[in-house]
Enzyme design. Sequence first.
Site, mmCIF file in Angstrom:
data_model
loop_
_atom_site.group_PDB
_atom_site.id
_atom_site.type_symbol
_atom_site.label_atom_id
_atom_site.label_comp_id
_atom_site.label_asym_id
_atom_site.label_seq_id
_atom_site.Cartn_x
_atom_site.Cartn_y
_atom_site.Cartn_z
ATOM 1 N N PHE A 1 0.904 -1.100 -0.102
ATOM 2 C CA PHE A 1 -0.022 0.312 0.088
ATOM 3 C C PHE A 1 0.952 1.333 0.107
ATOM 4 C CE2 PHE A 1 -2.578 3.328 1.822
ATOM 5 C CZ PHE A 1 -3.698 3.373 1.005
ATOM 6 N N ASP B 1 8.906 2.807 1.768
ATOM 7 C CA ASP B 1 7.855 3.381 2.087
ATOM 8 C C ASP B 1 7.662 3.229 3.669
ATOM 9 O OD1 ASP B 1 5.308 4.112 2.813
ATOM 10 O OD2 ASP B 1 4.559 3.644 1.243
ATOM 11 N N LYS C 1 2.327 9.761 8.317
ATOM 12 C CA LYS C 1 1.694 9.349 9.424
ATOM 13 C C LYS C 1 2.153 9.891 10.843
ATOM 14 C CE LYS C 1 -1.207 5.459 7.863
ATOM 15 N NZ LYS C 1 -0.713 4.800 6.678
HETATM 16 C C1 LIG Z 1 -1.032 5.259 4.971
HETATM 17 C C2 LIG Z 1 0.123 4.888 4.166
HETATM 18 C C3 LIG Z 1 0.314 5.523 3.017
HETATM 19 C C4 LIG Z 1 -0.789 6.594 2.432
HETATM 20 O O1 LIG Z 1 -0.576 8.034 3.252
HETATM 21 P P1 LIG Z 1 -1.638 9.048 3.298
HETATM 22 O O2 LIG Z 1 -1.039 9.848 4.345
HETATM 23 O O3 LIG Z 1 -2.935 8.215 3.658
HETATM 24 O O4 LIG Z 1 -1.643 9.500 1.748
HETATM 25 C C5 LIG Z 1 1.421 5.139 2.087
HETATM 26 N N1 LIG Z 1 2.011 4.280 2.578
HETATM 27 C C6 LIG Z 1 1.891 3.361 3.560
HETATM 28 C C7 LIG Z 1 2.856 2.129 3.976
HETATM 29 C C8 LIG Z 1 1.037 3.786 4.334
HETATM 30 O O5 LIG Z 1 0.849 2.869 5.674
#
Ligand SMILES: *Cc1c(COP(=O)(O)O)cnc(C)c1O
Length: 411
Positions: free
Chosen positions: A143, A228, A257
């Site tokens: 994700f 990420d 986050k």
């Molecule tokens: C939550 C998340 C995102 C997206 O972040 P947003 O602030 O919702 O755009 C991207 N990568 C990972 C691993 C995430 O957990």
Amino acid sequence: MTAISLAEPVARQTFDEVMVPTYAPSSMVPVRAQGLKLWDQAGKQYLDFTAGIGVTSLGHAHPGIVEALRVQASKLWHVGNGFTNEPVLKLARALTSATFADRAFFANSGAEANEAAFKLARKYAHAKYGAHKSRIVSCVNSFHGRTLFTVSVGGQPKYTEGFEPLPPELQHIPFNDIDAACLAVTDDVCAVVVEPVQGEGGVLPADVEYLKALRTLCNAKGALLIFDEVQCGMGRTGKLFAYMDYGVTPDILTSAKALGNGYPVGAMLTTDAIASAFSVGSHGTTYGGNPLAAAVALEVLQTINTPAFLDRVNAASQNIIGKLNAVVRDYPQVFEKVRGRGLMLGMVLADAWRGKAKDITKAAEAEGLMLLIAGPDVVRLLPALVVSDAQIDEGVTLLRRALDAVLSAAK
Ligand SMILES: *Cc1c(COP(=O)(O)O)cnc(C)c1O
């Protein structure tokens, strides 16, 4: 139109009347929170083991963070990127001195940090090797956000269905499969992106050998390795960033986050050599590195990045994992195992309860414990990193109560 007062309550049902239906929020509406305690409109108290999906890692209304925001809010809110500002320069200095990186780019969310990373990888490869080197390799079930580019890089087809045509030159490979990576990472790949611990995909840590193999492959093929760390970074795994725990250094790292503890902010970190593929005008965003966001993030970073704070995260992790393993032993019909790193934990459902993670989080909420799911088969726990041992005991007690309730209802 009559004025709407922020001081008056509003019904949860309003959501179904005036919001675009992209979410299915709980029937309770939170109004106030402190640390890991949260209260809804009816005054019912909850123990929050979600931290807003790994965001409020220092707990709600952390005094140091509230103060940083308050001071900055009465000084300077916004100037736009035609001017720099003091908080953003300090934040960039702090992030680069704490990590492998030399340079930072700021955005407002995880998706935007990843969007910047993917665009930078394309631009870097285009300039250095030519336009043919454009493929981005990512993992099944990963994700990376919800913009069209990031959601297409993400490995969950249910999130791209109906949004076609999708951006081209993207390839998905099974996570933790070194052979698949060796086949996929060829000369036309500009970047490999991976979550060191998959969050939304089910709280699944990468194997150390896997990340090492990706590093070696990327080096051999001239591809950039992007981590990420939007969910697993900022102390969540017990180190400031998960890459430090794995001992594998990426070329680009994204954070968001917990970086703002609830104030929207994202960051892309990279080296001098890679950053120089961008020039004035290549990329940008109005709010990125805004003084409010930067002041908050600087305070968050300096609170989390101390040996004492991170030692405590590791101690809390050991404590809660031990207690969750005991829950798995006592409820073998419900749970198969606990997995994750640090305070990023998933309880994997046993066969009989597969697909029913939501039933368990609902029962927990009724008992006063807020939990998350990570797909239909995993109950996810992301308590604030400041969780106390007493709160761990309380959370596990509430979870056991919820399990007793779902089991007796299922009879
Ligand atoms: C939550 C998340 C995102 C997206 O972040 P947003 O602030 O919702 O755009 C991207 N990568 C990972 C691993 C995430 O957990």
